[in-house]
Design a protein around this motif. Structure first.
Motif, short mmCIF file in Angstrom:
data_model
loop_
_atom_site.label_atom_id
_atom_site.label_comp_id
_atom_site.label_asym_id
_atom_site.label_seq_id
_atom_site.Cartn_x
_atom_site.Cartn_y
_atom_site.Cartn_z
N LEU A 12 0.83 -1.20 0.00
CA LEU A 12 0.00 0.00 0.00
C LEU A 12 0.87 1.25 0.00
O LEU A 12 0.58 2.22 -0.72
CB LEU A 12 -0.90 -0.03 1.23
N ARG A 15 2.07 2.44 -3.31
CA ARG A 15 1.07 3.15 -4.11
C ARG A 15 0.84 4.57 -3.58
O ARG A 15 0.74 5.52 -4.36
CB ARG A 15 -0.26 2.39 -4.07
N VAL A 16 0.76 4.70 -2.27
CA VAL A 16 0.43 5.99 -1.66
C VAL A 16 1.55 7.00 -1.86
O VAL A 16 1.30 8.20 -2.02
CB VAL A 16 0.12 5.82 -0.16
N LEU A 19 1.29 9.61 -4.61
CA LEU A 19 0.29 10.66 -4.56
C LEU A 19 0.94 11.99 -4.20
O LEU A 19 1.96 12.04 -3.52
CB LEU A 19 -0.80 10.31 -3.54
N PRO A 24 0.72 15.20 4.74
CA PRO A 24 0.03 13.93 5.04
C PRO A 24 -0.14 13.69 6.53
O PRO A 24 0.73 14.00 7.34
CB PRO A 24 0.94 12.87 4.41
N VAL A 26 -1.62 10.23 8.65
CA VAL A 26 -2.12 8.87 8.52
C VAL A 26 -2.96 8.52 9.74
O VAL A 26 -2.52 8.67 10.88
CB VAL A 26 -0.95 7.86 8.37
N VAL A 40 2.93 2.81 5.62
CA VAL A 40 2.44 3.99 4.89
C VAL A 40 2.96 5.27 5.56
O VAL A 40 3.47 6.18 4.89
CB VAL A 40 0.90 4.00 4.84
N ILE A 127 -4.87 10.26 5.21
CA ILE A 127 -4.92 8.92 4.63
C ILE A 127 -5.50 7.99 5.68
O ILE A 127 -4.90 7.77 6.74
CB ILE A 127 -3.53 8.43 4.20
N VAL A 129 -6.44 4.37 6.87
CA VAL A 129 -5.92 3.04 6.54
C VAL A 129 -6.58 1.96 7.40
O VAL A 129 -6.70 2.11 8.62
CB VAL A 129 -4.39 2.99 6.76
N ILE A 155 -7.97 10.47 1.65
CA ILE A 155 -7.61 9.32 0.82
C ILE A 155 -7.90 8.06 1.63
O ILE A 155 -7.41 7.91 2.75
CB ILE A 155 -6.12 9.34 0.43
N ALA A 157 -7.17 4.23 2.00
CA ALA A 157 -6.14 3.30 1.54
C ALA A 157 -6.31 1.96 2.24
O ALA A 157 -6.15 1.87 3.45
CB ALA A 157 -4.75 3.87 1.83
N VAL A 177 -7.06 4.24 -2.72
CA VAL A 177 -5.99 3.33 -3.10
C VAL A 177 -6.38 1.96 -2.56
O VAL A 177 -6.45 1.75 -1.35
CB VAL A 177 -4.63 3.76 -2.50
#
Length: 218
Positions: A12, A15-16, A19, A24, A26, A40, A127, A129, A155, A157, A177
């Motif tokens: 993951l 991918r993140v 962005l 950010p 989390v 992440v 993000i 998660v 986002i 994820a 994501v």
């Protein structure tokens, strides 16, 4: 098929990281989302916090969500108005249950976060998660509450989820994501070789290790 939550988090994170996230933050859904969120947060060098959600079950039908209490810099209560209307109940009918859920959240925050104050999502690229999505009810409540906190963007994820679940949540986020959307979808754990329960002690240790890493890097 993911090896375990840590490997899913690595996938993951890959991918993140692509962005465009300028600030950010989390937020992991405990407990299973924490080991996924760690890679992440490390990849983004981002603050890590928990987003705790407690379901408000319909009296006599506890499995049916009438709403949810969502923790954060401020606590939000999200109701499913359709469920309330069909049951002939009002939000005030849940005051006692909300108080109980708030007590549970406070106890968990004290256990997991050792006095760390909730981080403010306002103006942040948040993000969210988790280790996967099944019905999406918990995540939906969390996202609805989070939107009220004025993040720059949200986002979602997750390593794995059913496609219809992702489609339903698209309108509540600015981006998704999701690595795998298997069909048919049976359960989140079916897509991990190892899906052992994450304990409270595991969560405390993982968070403390990450905070120590962050302190050493500043």
């Amino acid at each position: 098929m993911f090896t375990n939550r840590h490997q899913a988090g690595d996938a993951l994170a890959a991918r993140v990281i692509d962005l465009d996230l300028s600030s950010p933050l989390v937020l992991a859904l405990p407990r299973g989302g924490v080991p996924v969120a760690l890679p992440v947060a490390r990849a983004l060098d981002a603050p890590l916090d928990l987003l705790m959600v407690r379901k408000l079950g319909l009296p006599g039908h506890a499995e049916l969500a009438a709403g949810a209490v969502v923790d954060g810099a401020r606590t939000d209560v999200v109701f499913n108005t359709d469920v309330l209307r069909r049951a002939g109940l009002t939000e005030a009918d849940f005051d006692k249950m909300i108080a109980d859920k708030l007590s549970q959240i406070e106890a968990r925050r004290a256990m997991y976060l050792s006095g760390h104050a909730p981080l403010d999502a306002a103006g942040q690229d948040v993000i969210v998660v988790d280790d996967g999505i099944a019905t999406g009810a918990t995540v939906k409540a969390a996202l609805k509450a989070l939107r009220r906190r004025d993040p720059r963007q949200i986002i979602l994820a997750v390593p794995v989820a059913p496609q219809d679940g992702i489609d339903e949540l698209q309108s509540q986020v600015d981006g998704v994501v999701c690595i795998e959307t298997p069909h048919p979808f049976y359960a989140v754990g079916a897509h991990y070789r190892s899906f052992e329960q994450v304990s409270d002690e595991d969560v405390v240790q993982m968070l403390q290790d990450y905070w120590n890493e962050q302190e050493r890097s500043t």
